[in-house]
Design a protein around this motif. Sequence first.
Motif, PDB file in Angstrom:
ATOM      1  N   THR A  89       1.010  -1.378   0.216  1.00 46.81           N
ATOM      2  CA  THR A  89      -0.105  -0.006  -0.145  1.00 46.81           C
ATOM      3  C   THR A  89       0.775   1.353  -0.002  1.00 46.81           C
ATOM      4  OG1 THR A  89      -1.784  -1.128   1.421  1.00 46.81           O
ATOM      5  CG2 THR A  89      -1.768   1.304   1.286  1.00 46.81           C
ATOM      6  N   TYR A  90       1.866   1.087   0.842  1.00 48.91           N
ATOM      7  CA  TYR A  90       2.672   2.498   1.142  1.00 48.91           C
ATOM      8  C   TYR A  90       4.125   2.615   0.544  1.00 48.91           C
ATOM      9  CZ  TYR A  90      -1.110   3.718   4.223  1.00 48.91           C
ATOM     10  OH  TYR A  90      -2.393   4.065   4.627  1.00 48.91           O
ATOM     11  N   GLY A  91       4.550   1.400  -0.012  1.00 49.41           N
ATOM     12  CA  GLY A  91       5.888   1.256  -0.331  1.00 49.41           C
ATOM     13  C   GLY A  91       6.322   2.513  -1.242  1.00 49.41           C
ATOM     14  N   TYR A  92       5.730   2.714  -2.273  1.00 56.20           N
ATOM     15  CA  TYR A  92       6.073   3.730  -3.211  1.00 56.20           C
ATOM     16  C   TYR A  92       6.219   4.914  -2.429  1.00 56.20           C
ATOM     17  CZ  TYR A  92       6.005   7.116  -7.164  1.00 56.20           C
ATOM     18  OH  TYR A  92       6.070   8.328  -7.796  1.00 56.20           O
ATOM     19  N   TYR A  93       5.099   5.303  -1.850  1.00 52.53           N
ATOM     20  CA  TYR A  93       4.770   6.634  -1.264  1.00 52.53           C
ATOM     21  C   TYR A  93       5.858   6.976  -0.277  1.00 52.53           C
ATOM     22  CZ  TYR A  93       0.576   6.247  -4.008  1.00 52.53           C
ATOM     23  OH  TYR A  93      -0.231   6.129  -4.817  1.00 52.53           O
ATOM     24  N   LEU A  94       6.398   6.056   0.528  1.00 53.77           N
ATOM     25  CA  LEU A  94       7.390   6.213   1.512  1.00 53.77           C
ATOM     26  C   LEU A  94       8.750   5.938   1.151  1.00 53.77           C
ATOM     27  CD1 LEU A  94       5.418   4.623   4.526  1.00 53.77           C
ATOM     28  CD2 LEU A  94       5.189   6.894   3.717  1.00 53.77           C
ATOM     29  N   GLY A  95       9.023   5.658  -0.296  1.00 57.74           N
ATOM     30  CA  GLY A  95      10.318   5.589  -0.609  1.00 57.74           C
ATOM     31  C   GLY A  95      10.899   6.880  -0.950  1.00 57.74           C
TER      32      GLY A  95
END
Length: 317
Positions: A132-138
């Motif tokens: 869910t959040y991997g891209y947005y927190l990278g």
Amino acid sequence: MMMLNLLASLCVLAVVAFAVPAQEKRIHHHSDLSDHAHDDAHGFQFDHEAFLGKEEAKTFDQLTPEESKDKLAKIVDRIDTDKDGYVSHVELHYWIKHRQRRYIEENVNKHWNDYDKNQDGKIAWEEYKNTTYGYYLGEQFDDVADQATYKSMLTRDEKRFKAADRDQDSIATREEFTAFLHPEEFDYMRDTVVQETMEDIDKNGDGRINIDEYIGDMFTPEPGESEPDWVQTEKKHFLEVRDANKDGYLDASEVAHWILPGEVDHADNEAKHLIHETDTNKDGRLTLSELLDNMDYIKTSTITDYGGMRVDGHDEL
């Protein structure tokens, strides 16, 4: 995008998007019968989706009159379990409850394979978080403002996941994941629903909701916009009803009483309402003829499908 679909599914605080007064969107009715206001003065979309279900209601809107009649006849035959030619209150109540359950099951199924990456029949918190959040927190996602927003959302999701995870092993079974996606359906998630509501409305972070925060959650005027009449009504409601201990604030228990109003059987109420509106001869039961005579009303209800009902014999009750 998966993220957008997820956010739509997890937005528990918008269980029912009523029009006016806006605060009604906060009230949890145990798996929404419809996204529309139950307001017969402004159309019958709520009843349409209560009888038909959200997805089937959309399908009905695209059918010819003859196709609509044929499909409604098949649905009524499914509801009439004793095959006496009438739809009773008991049969209609059971049908709407069935569609509610199916909606939740299908919603969970729709998301399950997205998160169960190792196909072990469970969803670990790390699987959910990374998907869910991997891209947005990278590091590649460098919009600082948006990143802060997603971090806040991640914090909320983690709290809810832990609350749903009854054995605290950081791995959700299907039932636990259902509680995560639909916390309003589970008694043990009650405190989580209330806390999330408090966090949304309590803008100054003092752990309670004042009248300005309460109204601000419903109505923020545009420049030069006058205050609608219903705002004054809601202010009065806050003071006279919501604020039970009359201290000028809503605490967690008062918020719980507001958004989780007890064991109200909304499927039962909707069944009674549909019969009242379409029972032409007032014998307390419905015939196919009566329903066909009220096609415009039914085409605007939750009984025809909850989450995509099929009437080809494959959707078992």
